[in-house]
Design a protein around this motif. Structure first.
Motif, PDB file in Angstrom:
ATOM      1  N   ALA A   1      45.574 -15.360  79.684  1.00  0.00           N
ATOM      2  CA  ALA A   1      45.383 -14.076  80.379  1.00  0.00           C
ATOM      3  C   ALA A   1      46.413 -13.925  81.496  1.00  0.00           C
ATOM      4  N   GLY A   2      46.676 -15.002  82.202  1.00  0.00           N
ATOM      5  CA  GLY A   2      47.682 -14.968  83.258  1.00  0.00           C
ATOM      6  C   GLY A   2      49.069 -14.674  82.715  1.00  0.00           C
ATOM      7  N   GLY A   3      49.363 -15.186  81.520  1.00  0.00           N
ATOM      8  CA  GLY A   3      50.644 -14.901  80.884  1.00  0.00           C
ATOM      9  C   GLY A   3      50.806 -13.428  80.575  1.00  0.00           C
ATOM     10  N   LEU A   4      49.734 -12.796  80.120  1.00  0.00           N
ATOM     11  CA  LEU A   4      49.785 -11.352  79.856  1.00  0.00           C
ATOM     12  C   LEU A   4      50.039 -10.576  81.144  1.00  0.00           C
TER      13      LEU A   4
ATOM     14  N   SER B   1      56.282  -8.495  85.390  1.00  0.00           N
ATOM     15  CA  SER B   1      57.723  -8.732  85.483  1.00  0.00           C
ATOM     16  C   SER B   1      58.548  -7.593  84.891  1.00  0.00           C
ATOM     17  N   HIS B   2      57.963  -6.833  83.987  1.00  0.00           N
ATOM     18  CA  HIS B   2      58.652  -5.689  83.373  1.00  0.00           C
ATOM     19  C   HIS B   2      57.724  -4.479  83.399  1.00  0.00           C
ATOM     20  N   PRO B   3      57.514  -3.873  84.572  1.00  0.00           N
ATOM     21  CA  PRO B   3      56.547  -2.776  84.682  1.00  0.00           C
ATOM     22  C   PRO B   3      56.863  -1.576  83.798  1.00  0.00           C
ATOM     23  N   SER B   4      58.127  -1.344  83.500  1.00  0.00           N
ATOM     24  CA  SER B   4      58.471  -0.165  82.701  1.00  0.00           C
ATOM     25  C   SER B   4      58.282  -0.414  81.213  1.00  0.00           C
ATOM     26  N   ALA B   5      58.304  -1.672  80.788  1.00  0.00           N
ATOM     27  CA  ALA B   5      58.166  -1.990  79.362  1.00  0.00           C
ATOM     28  C   ALA B   5      57.088  -3.049  79.192  1.00  0.00           C
ATOM     29  N   HIS B   6      55.872  -2.611  78.901  1.00  0.00           N
ATOM     30  CA  HIS B   6      54.768  -3.543  78.679  1.00  0.00           C
ATOM     31  C   HIS B   6      54.973  -4.288  77.379  1.00  0.00           C
ATOM     32  N   PRO B   7      54.351  -5.445  77.272  1.00  0.00           N
ATOM     33  CA  PRO B   7      54.410  -6.155  75.998  1.00  0.00           C
ATOM     34  C   PRO B   7      53.885  -5.251  74.881  1.00  0.00           C
ATOM     35  N   GLY B   8      54.360  -5.473  73.660  1.00  0.00           N
ATOM     36  CA  GLY B   8      53.943  -4.663  72.533  1.00  0.00           C
ATOM     37  C   GLY B   8      52.452  -4.734  72.283  1.00  0.00           C
ATOM     38  N   SER B   9      51.934  -3.728  71.591  1.00  0.00           N
ATOM     39  CA  SER B   9      50.490  -3.677  71.336  1.00  0.00           C
ATOM     40  C   SER B   9      50.030  -4.864  70.501  1.00  0.00           C
TER      41      SER B   9
END
Length: 190
Positions: A96-99, A105-113
């Motif tokens: 969860a912390g990794g997510l 670290s990249h507020p404009s590009a969230h990890p993919g769905s």
């Protein structure tokens, strides 16, 4: 004191996680974009190591209290299930912390769905299925050892068995069921 600290820290962490993250993994990206929700989840995840440390001390206190009356078979299952519970609890928190870290670290590009769904699914399964079932095994062995050595009362023994049964077979009933474990530890510690 260690059991009380574990119970309070774990309950606080679980409650903060439940109220700050959506139950539906499809809406995962929305809460990650909210910095205040991410901060609350981060606080909850930072409580987990302290809860785990308190739980390890709690195990030590119980073993010391039982002393020479300890049954080696049950003591092995007791210790093993307690260590597995803490390990899986830590692993779920780390995922969860990794997510959170990836989103921050990249507020404009969230990890993919797909990444979010996999991360949330793995976190949920580790916490709600595996670690809670190890908590159930820990509770069963604790009440068995405690009843044999007569260090707990009958009502606490019964409450422990009910807690273990619900954690073993009822973890899917409600996300709040996992609070039974710290509640039982709190009752045992008091």
């Amino acid at each position: 004191m260690a059991g009380i600290a574990f119970a309070l820290l774990t309950a606080a962490s679980l409650i903060l996680l439940r109220v700050s993250t959506p139950a539906d993994p499809a809406s995962a990206g929305q809460w990650l974009s909210d910095s205040s929700r991410r901060r609350v989840v981060s606080v909850a995840l930072n409580l987990v190591p302290f809860a785990g440390i308190a739980f390890l001390w709690f195990i030590g206190v119980l073993r010391d209290r039982i002393g020479g009356r300890e049954d080696r078979f049950f003591a092995t299952v007791f210790l093993g299930s307690g260590l597995l519970f803490v390990g899986m609890f830590f692993t779920a928190a780390a995922l969860a912390g990794g997510l959170i870290a990836a989103a921050a670290s990249h507020p404009s590009a969230h990890p993919g769905s797909d990444t979010l769904a996999m991360g949330r699914g793995a976190t949920s399964i580790l916490l709600n299925v595996y670690s809670m079932r190890m908590a159930a095994v820990f509770t069963i062995t604790t009440v068995t050892i405690a009843r044999r050595t007569e260090i707990i009362s009958r009502w606490l023994w019964g409450a422990g068995l009910v807690t273990a049964l619900v954690l073993l077979v009822g973890v899917g009933i409600s996300p709040w069921v996992e609070l039974l474990f710290p509640a039982w530890i709190l009752a045992l510690s008091i």
